[in-house]
Design an enzyme around this catalytic site. Structure first.
Site, PDB file in Angstrom:
ATOM      1  N   GLY A  85       0.839  -1.185   0.000  1.00  0.00           N
ATOM      2  CA  GLY A  85       0.000   0.000   0.000  1.00  0.00           C
ATOM      3  C   GLY A  85       0.877   1.238   0.000  1.00  0.00           C
ATOM      4  N   GLN A 116       2.910  10.403   1.067  1.00  0.00           N
ATOM      5  CA  GLN A 116       4.233   9.788   1.248  1.00  0.00           C
ATOM      6  C   GLN A 116       5.183  10.095   0.100  1.00  0.00           C
ATOM      7  OE1 GLN A 116       2.362   5.795   2.234  1.00  0.00           O
ATOM      8  NE2 GLN A 116       4.197   5.696   3.489  1.00  0.00           N
ATOM      9  N   CYS A 127       5.743   0.534   7.993  1.00  0.00           N
ATOM     10  CA  CYS A 127       5.447   1.679   7.133  1.00  0.00           C
ATOM     11  C   CYS A 127       6.731   2.169   6.481  1.00  0.00           C
ATOM     12  CB  CYS A 127       4.833   2.791   7.994  1.00  0.00           C
ATOM     13  SG  CYS A 127       4.422   4.276   7.072  1.00  0.00           S
ATOM     14  N   LEU A 128       6.674   2.424   5.183  1.00  0.00           N
ATOM     15  CA  LEU A 128       7.873   2.913   4.480  1.00  0.00           C
ATOM     16  C   LEU A 128       8.331   4.256   5.028  1.00  0.00           C
ATOM     17  CD1 LEU A 128       6.942   2.033   0.784  1.00  0.00           C
ATOM     18  CD2 LEU A 128       8.650   0.892   2.204  1.00  0.00           C
ATOM     19  N   HIS A 156      -4.727   1.877   6.906  1.00  0.00           N
ATOM     20  CA  HIS A 156      -3.391   2.451   7.148  1.00  0.00           C
ATOM     21  C   HIS A 156      -3.156   3.633   6.199  1.00  0.00           C
ATOM     22  CE1 HIS A 156       1.119   1.799   7.942  1.00  0.00           C
ATOM     23  NE2 HIS A 156       1.110   2.617   6.908  1.00  0.00           N
ATOM     24  N   GLU A 157      -3.541   3.459   4.922  1.00  0.00           N
ATOM     25  CA  GLU A 157      -3.315   4.537   3.944  1.00  0.00           C
ATOM     26  C   GLU A 157      -4.246   5.722   4.197  1.00  0.00           C
ATOM     27  OE1 GLU A 157      -0.641   4.090   2.613  1.00  0.00           O
ATOM     28  OE2 GLU A 157      -0.505   1.906   2.765  1.00  0.00           O
ATOM     29  N   HIS A 187      -2.782   7.948   6.643  1.00  0.00           N
ATOM     30  CA  HIS A 187      -1.798   8.868   6.038  1.00  0.00           C
ATOM     31  C   HIS A 187      -2.489  10.108   5.467  1.00  0.00           C
ATOM     32  CE1 HIS A 187       2.055   6.829   6.333  1.00  0.00           C
ATOM     33  NE2 HIS A 187       1.578   5.716   5.807  1.00  0.00           N
TER      34      HIS A 187
END
Ligand SMILES: [Zn+2]
Length: 176
Positions: free
Chosen positions: A46, A51, A92-93, A134-135, A138
């Protein structure tokens, strides 16, 4: 289409609330393409527009993890939650090296638009449901560690900014 650099905490852009997409011009499809390409390049399941430094409400997921079934969501909104939820391990990236378990709904109904502005609804379960939540966090300027208690956040502080995490919003196990 290009692979974009990923912003890492504490980048201020990760704390901003992203703007709703109103104009469905070519830049929306372009952002979706870049997100898909970047997600694939990083082996993530994802990714969200903030990001990559784009403050618009756009997210992609690919629960298969192999590029087989990518989906894009513009202006995603959770309109219903199932009764199923789990304690799910996430990374998470934008938070390299941090892995922690978070309570998430594992069934949700999402209302969104595609890159051309067409509205649709989707029922998501398991990894797909967790990943999109999760996204969406963000898009609201939240990181998954915000969902941990103060003590667990404190314990994780020293680990922020270390080795790269392989996934974004990637549980290694979904609680049943
Ligand atoms: Zn993330």
């Amino acid at each position: 289409m290009s692979v974009r650099p990923i912003l890492v905490a504490p980048a201020p852009a990760l704390r901003a609330v992203s703007a709703r997409v109103e104009a469905f011009d070519g830049t929306v499809a372009g952002a979706v393409d870049d997100l898909l390409e970047t997600m694939r390049a990083r082996g993530a399941i994802g990714l969200s527009a903030p990001q990559i430094g784009d403050a618009r409400r756009i997210a992609v997921i690919d629960p298969s993890g192999d590029g087989a079934a990518p989906e894009a969501f513009v202006n995603p909104r959770i309109v219903a939650r199932g009764r199923a939820y789990g304690f799910v391990q996430e990374s998470c990236l934008s938070l390299p090296g941090v892995v922690a378990s978070v309570w998430r709904d594992t069934r949700v109904r999402v209302s969104a638009q595609d890159a051309q502005g067409r509205s649709f609804e989707r029922d998501l379960a398991g990894l797909a449901a967790v990943s999109l939540q999760h996204e969406i966090d963000h898009l609201d300027g939240r990181l998954f560690v915000d969902r941990l208690g103060a003590l667990r956040r404190w314990a994780l502080r020293r680990r922020l900014g270390t080795a790269a995490a392989p996934h974004d919003g990637a549980p290694s196990a979904v609680g049943q």
